[in-house]
Design a protein around this motif. Structure first.
Motif, PDB file in Angstrom:
ATOM      1  N   LYS A 161       2.659  -9.722   1.019  1.00  0.00           N
ATOM      2  CA  LYS A 161       3.211 -10.521  -0.075  1.00  0.00           C
ATOM      3  C   LYS A 161       2.597 -11.911  -0.247  1.00  0.00           C
ATOM      4  CE  LYS A 161       6.279  -7.640  -1.674  1.00  0.00           C
ATOM      5  NZ  LYS A 161       5.972  -6.963  -2.933  1.00  0.00           N
ATOM      6  N   HIS A 166      -2.895 -11.791   2.218  1.00  0.00           N
ATOM      7  CA  HIS A 166      -3.927 -11.067   1.465  1.00  0.00           C
ATOM      8  C   HIS A 166      -5.316 -11.444   1.968  1.00  0.00           C
ATOM      9  CE1 HIS A 166      -1.331 -10.122  -2.330  1.00  0.00           C
ATOM     10  NE2 HIS A 166      -1.053  -9.375  -1.300  1.00  0.00           N
ATOM     11  N   ALA A 167      -5.496 -12.747   2.236  1.00  0.00           N
ATOM     12  CA  ALA A 167      -6.814 -13.214   2.679  1.00  0.00           C
ATOM     13  C   ALA A 167      -7.168 -12.605   4.041  1.00  0.00           C
ATOM     14  CB  ALA A 167      -6.830 -14.735   2.747  1.00  0.00           C
ATOM     15  N   ARG A 169      -6.118  -9.665   5.162  1.00  0.00           N
ATOM     16  CA  ARG A 169      -6.465  -8.258   4.927  1.00  0.00           C
ATOM     17  C   ARG A 169      -7.836  -8.144   4.270  1.00  0.00           C
ATOM     18  NH1 ARG A 169      -2.016  -6.691   1.183  1.00  0.00           N
ATOM     19  NH2 ARG A 169      -2.971  -4.632   1.112  1.00  0.00           N
ATOM     20  N   ALA A 170      -8.104  -9.032   3.321  1.00  0.00           N
ATOM     21  CA  ALA A 170      -9.395  -9.000   2.632  1.00  0.00           C
ATOM     22  C   ALA A 170     -10.532  -9.226   3.627  1.00  0.00           C
ATOM     23  CB  ALA A 170      -9.431 -10.056   1.528  1.00  0.00           C
ATOM     24  N   GLN A 173     -11.179  -6.128   5.493  1.00  0.00           N
ATOM     25  CA  GLN A 173     -11.767  -5.029   4.723  1.00  0.00           C
ATOM     26  C   GLN A 173     -13.214  -5.288   4.329  1.00  0.00           C
ATOM     27  OE1 GLN A 173      -9.126  -3.909   1.470  1.00  0.00           O
ATOM     28  NE2 GLN A 173      -7.384  -4.073   2.852  1.00  0.00           N
ATOM     29  N   ASP A 174     -13.545  -6.516   4.015  1.00  0.00           N
ATOM     30  CA  ASP A 174     -14.922  -6.838   3.617  1.00  0.00           C
ATOM     31  C   ASP A 174     -15.138  -8.338   3.786  1.00  0.00           C
ATOM     32  OD1 ASP A 174     -17.359  -7.359   2.339  1.00  0.00           O
ATOM     33  OD2 ASP A 174     -17.071  -5.694   0.949  1.00  0.00           O
ATOM     34  N   ALA A 177     -17.283 -10.142   1.016  1.00  0.00           N
ATOM     35  CA  ALA A 177     -16.572 -10.230  -0.259  1.00  0.00           C
ATOM     36  C   ALA A 177     -15.440 -11.241  -0.159  1.00  0.00           C
ATOM     37  CB  ALA A 177     -16.040  -8.860  -0.672  1.00  0.00           C
ATOM     38  N   ALA A 178     -14.773 -11.309   0.991  1.00  0.00           N
ATOM     39  CA  ALA A 178     -13.694 -12.286   1.161  1.00  0.00           C
ATOM     40  C   ALA A 178     -14.232 -13.706   1.028  1.00  0.00           C
ATOM     41  CB  ALA A 178     -12.999 -12.091   2.509  1.00  0.00           C
ATOM     42  N   MET A 188      -9.583 -17.683   9.076  1.00  0.00           N
ATOM     43  CA  MET A 188      -8.812 -16.435   9.160  1.00  0.00           C
ATOM     44  C   MET A 188      -8.890 -15.859  10.576  1.00  0.00           C
ATOM     45  SD  MET A 188      -7.275 -16.017   6.455  1.00  0.00           S
ATOM     46  CE  MET A 188      -7.297 -17.493   5.461  1.00  0.00           C
ATOM     47  N   LYS A 285      -8.633   6.075   8.784  1.00  0.00           N
ATOM     48  CA  LYS A 285      -9.446   5.274   7.890  1.00  0.00           C
ATOM     49  C   LYS A 285      -8.764   4.014   7.373  1.00  0.00           C
ATOM     50  CE  LYS A 285     -11.647   6.457   4.318  1.00  0.00           C
ATOM     51  NZ  LYS A 285     -11.665   7.225   3.097  1.00  0.00           N
ATOM     52  N   SER A 286      -7.450   4.085   7.221  1.00  0.00           N
ATOM     53  CA  SER A 286      -6.805   2.980   6.514  1.00  0.00           C
ATOM     54  C   SER A 286      -6.789   1.713   7.355  1.00  0.00           C
ATOM     55  CB  SER A 286      -5.386   3.355   6.117  1.00  0.00           C
ATOM     56  OG  SER A 286      -4.542   3.245   7.234  1.00  0.00           O
ATOM     57  N   ARG A 287      -7.098   0.604   6.686  1.00  0.00           N
ATOM     58  CA  ARG A 287      -7.111  -0.701   7.340  1.00  0.00           C
ATOM     59  C   ARG A 287      -6.142  -1.616   6.636  1.00  0.00           C
ATOM     60  NH1 ARG A 287     -12.902  -1.014   7.788  1.00  0.00           N
ATOM     61  NH2 ARG A 287     -13.420  -0.128   9.787  1.00  0.00           N
TER      62      ARG A 287
ATOM     63  N   ARG B  89     -18.109  -4.107  -4.108  1.00  0.00           N
ATOM     64  CA  ARG B  89     -17.438  -4.750  -2.991  1.00  0.00           C
ATOM     65  C   ARG B  89     -15.999  -5.129  -3.294  1.00  0.00           C
ATOM     66  NH1 ARG B  89     -21.795  -6.251   0.498  1.00  0.00           N
ATOM     67  NH2 ARG B  89     -20.273  -6.966   1.979  1.00  0.00           N
ATOM     68  N   PHE B  91     -11.951  -4.730  -2.551  1.00  0.00           N
ATOM     69  CA  PHE B  91     -11.255  -4.482  -1.292  1.00  0.00           C
ATOM     70  C   PHE B  91     -10.601  -3.108  -1.374  1.00  0.00           C
ATOM     71  CE2 PHE B  91     -11.271  -9.126  -1.860  1.00  0.00           C
ATOM     72  CZ  PHE B  91     -12.121  -9.425  -0.809  1.00  0.00           C
ATOM     73  N   GLU B  93      -8.718  -1.083   0.407  1.00  0.00           N
ATOM     74  CA  GLU B  93      -7.342  -0.776   0.814  1.00  0.00           C
ATOM     75  C   GLU B  93      -6.336  -1.721   0.181  1.00  0.00           C
ATOM     76  OE1 GLU B  93      -6.529   1.815   2.871  1.00  0.00           O
ATOM     77  OE2 GLU B  93      -8.610   2.424   3.080  1.00  0.00           O
ATOM     78  N   MET B  94      -6.739  -2.384  -0.890  1.00  0.00           N
ATOM     79  CA  MET B  94      -5.804  -3.221  -1.637  1.00  0.00           C
ATOM     80  C   MET B  94      -5.708  -2.653  -3.041  1.00  0.00           C
ATOM     81  SD  MET B  94      -7.059  -6.977  -0.375  1.00  0.00           S
ATOM     82  CE  MET B  94      -5.637  -8.016  -0.293  1.00  0.00           C
ATOM     83  N   MET B 102      -6.612 -11.759  -5.205  1.00  0.00           N
ATOM     84  CA  MET B 102      -7.599 -12.329  -4.282  1.00  0.00           C
ATOM     85  C   MET B 102      -8.635 -13.154  -5.038  1.00  0.00           C
ATOM     86  SD  MET B 102      -7.147 -12.167  -1.177  1.00  0.00           S
ATOM     87  CE  MET B 102      -8.707 -12.913  -0.710  1.00  0.00           C
ATOM     88  N   TYR B 105      -7.736 -16.744  -5.207  1.00  0.00           N
ATOM     89  CA  TYR B 105      -7.250 -17.233  -3.910  1.00  0.00           C
ATOM     90  C   TYR B 105      -7.364 -18.746  -3.792  1.00  0.00           C
ATOM     91  CZ  TYR B 105      -7.080 -18.121   1.094  1.00  0.00           C
ATOM     92  OH  TYR B 105      -6.766 -18.632   2.318  1.00  0.00           O
TER      93      TYR B 105
END
Lengths: 288, 237
Positions: A161, A166-167, A169-170, A173-174, A177-178, A188, A285-287, B89, B91, B93-94, B102, B105
């Motif tokens: 939430k 979110h940051a 998780r981002a 995941q990548d 890209a984050a 982070m 697979k899920s992250r 690129r 995300f 799983e979002m 994001m 952000y």
């Protein structure tokens, strides 16, 4: 039937703690791709914090969670900033050496300061239990599980939430890209290591009334956290929660139906079977 | 007039392999500038240097008076330079909505978040139907739309777009290029890296042709489209 339910439920309750340490480990791994082999030693630090808060200040172990979590968060953030940060781009085996080393320093410091005596934290309700029909559940274990549930739910809410969640998780995941979204991924990392340590600290506080407290107790927790995480799928929080419950339950059932000293064997047989049949873990697979 | 972005004498190497040799280019406020060239010429590498994912060996990069070489990637974003990377690129799983969130952000973008989500969904109505779906389950074209919409969420002053047309159907390619022109018309400067030379020169004010790490040619979009070397190398004429 009552015996089965009794041991299955006790297993689920203790599994909550395994889940908590595992979630910390998976959070750290997800964000930084570093396996923290000091996770169990952070649990140990949490146990000692709780023990001394109880002995010296009379603070109830379940209340002391609100103190041990921030303290361990700071310890973890400090470890990340001063040590882990330097090996983020290093080979995995070097990262492992570092985290194992941190664990050794923590446990040996504890031995130096607190001696290697086994300590027991006994509260007024340590040996009391709650009746549920034919089943009796140990009160401290029940409290322990309920608080674990609250902490896990809070963490999940934070990750799903909030912007900072979110940051995190981002970043997991990548990472590139984050960064392109304006996320300071180094920060982070500090946050993830702090949170992972805080979860270990919470686990330590919660098991302090149940387990013996001694400097080397961490090793068992590290191993279990690692099994829980691999079982659930590296980087998956729901997987770690599931893995924790599963390990707790199989341990407890094996102790009753096979033999008490065979329970670890059963855990590792299940672990190997899952690895054999689904190498990526239950929720592979899920992250986050 | 000083350009919005000025890159001068950029040198970059992966280990011993020199990828960029003295690349200089500029983007003026309000322009679409395109950087074209064949595969491996160093186009993406140039963008990744500007957004600081890579560190150049030598050269200067100045955006609106700020020396980019002194900044970390997230600080470049805070200045208003947003890089939409190659291969989307998103995300995975979002959800689509979480991806868009994001995109806004950085602190300065959060106040206008709802408005910008609305704007992105208007630009790409398809995303509206997929709003709750995990981004990893979208089709390639939808992921590209999401990547661009996400890049716009921070209302960038300069958008760095890397191969937005890669792997898309011809119809979708046109849509994407029209959208880029539309975004530019709303005030965002664009530095566009493309293999689709015709389409990108068509919408660009100016262009640079990159050949094995060097700027081989530069000029207005029209003049490059008419250039015989460009025609021979990229347009099959």
């Amino acid at each position: 039937m009552a015996v089965f339910l009794q041991s299955a439920l006790s297993g689920i309750l203790i599994g909550g703690v395994y889940a908590l340490t595992g979630i910390g480990l998976t959070l750290i791994f997800g964000v930084m791709r570093v396996i923290n082999f000091a996770q169990g030693d952070l649990v140990m630090v949490g146990m000692y914090c709780t023990f001394w808060l109880f002995v010296l200040l009379g603070i109830d172990p379940f209340l002391s969670v609100v103190l041990t979590m921030p303290a361990l968060f700071l310890l973890g953030a400090l470890l990340q900033r001063t040590l882990i940060n330097r090996v983020l781009d290093a080979l995995p085996q070097n990262q492992i050496l570092l985290t194992i080393g941190i664990g050794l320093v923590l446990s040996n410091t504890a031995m130096l300061v607190f001696t290697s005596d086994y300590r027991i934290l006994s509260t007024s309700y340590s040996s009391s239990s709650v009746a549920l029909g034919v089943i009796r559940l140990s009160t401290p274990l029940l409290f322990c599980f309920l608080i674990t549930g609250v902490i896990t739910a809070a963490l999940y809410w934070f990750l799903v939430k909030t912007d900072t969640g979110h940051a995190i998780r981002a970043t997991a995941q990548d990472r590139d890209a984050a960064q392109l979204m304006g996320v300071n991924v180094r920060f982070m990392g500090v946050l993830a290591f702090g949170l992972g340590s805080a979860l270990a600290g919470a686990a330590g506080a919660l098991v302090a009334p149940i387990y013996y407290i001694y400097p080397q107790v961490g090793g068992a927790f590290t191993l279990k956290a690692f099994v829980v995480v691999v079982l659930g799928g590296m980087g998956s929080i729901i997987g770690a929660a599931l893995g924790g419950i599963l390990i707790g339950m199989s341990e407890s059932l094996a102790a009753v139906y096979i033999a008490a000293d065979m329970k670890d064997l059963c855990v590792y047989v299940i672990f190997l079977l899952v690895l054999l049949l689904k190498p990526s873990g239950l929720l592979g697979k899920s992250r986050m | 007039m000083t350009p919005l972005l000025e890159v001068r004498d950029l040198d970059f190497a992966y280990g011993d392999v020199q990828v960029l040799r003295g690349v200089s280019l500029s983007v003026n406020a309000g322009e679409i500038v395109t950087l074209v060239g064949s595969n491996g010429a160093g186009k993406s590498t140039t963008l990744r240097n500007i957004s600081r994912l890579l560190r150049p060996r030598a050269g200067t990069m100045v955006f609106d008076g700020h020396d980019l070489t002194r900044l970390a990637p997230h600080q470049v974003v805070a200045l208003g330079v947003v890089h939409v990377p190659e291969a989307r690129r998103v995300f995975p799983e979002m959800t689509v909505l979480e991806n868009l969130r994001m995109g806004s952000y950085i602190a300065s973008a959060r106040a206008e978040r709802a408005k910008n989500i609305e704007r992105g969904l208007m630009l790409f109505p398809r995303l509206k139907e997929r709003i709750g779906q995990l981004a990893g389950t979208l089709s390639g074209g939808e992921q590209q739309m999401l990547a661009i919409a996400r890049g716009l969420m921070a209302r960038p002053r300069l958008l760095l777009l890397d191969e937005p047309s890669l792997g898309l159907s011809p119809l979708l390619v046109r849509t994407i290029f029209d959208t880029i022109a539309q975004i530019n018309a709303q005030g965002t400067s664009v530095l566009l890296v493309e293999q689709n030379v015709y389409q990108s020169l068509r919408i660009a004010a100016r262009g640079y042709v990159l050949e094995t790490g060097r700027i081989a040619l530069s000029g207005t979009g029209e003049s490059l489209l008419a250039n015989s070397e460009v025609k021979a190398a990229f347009l099959g004429a």
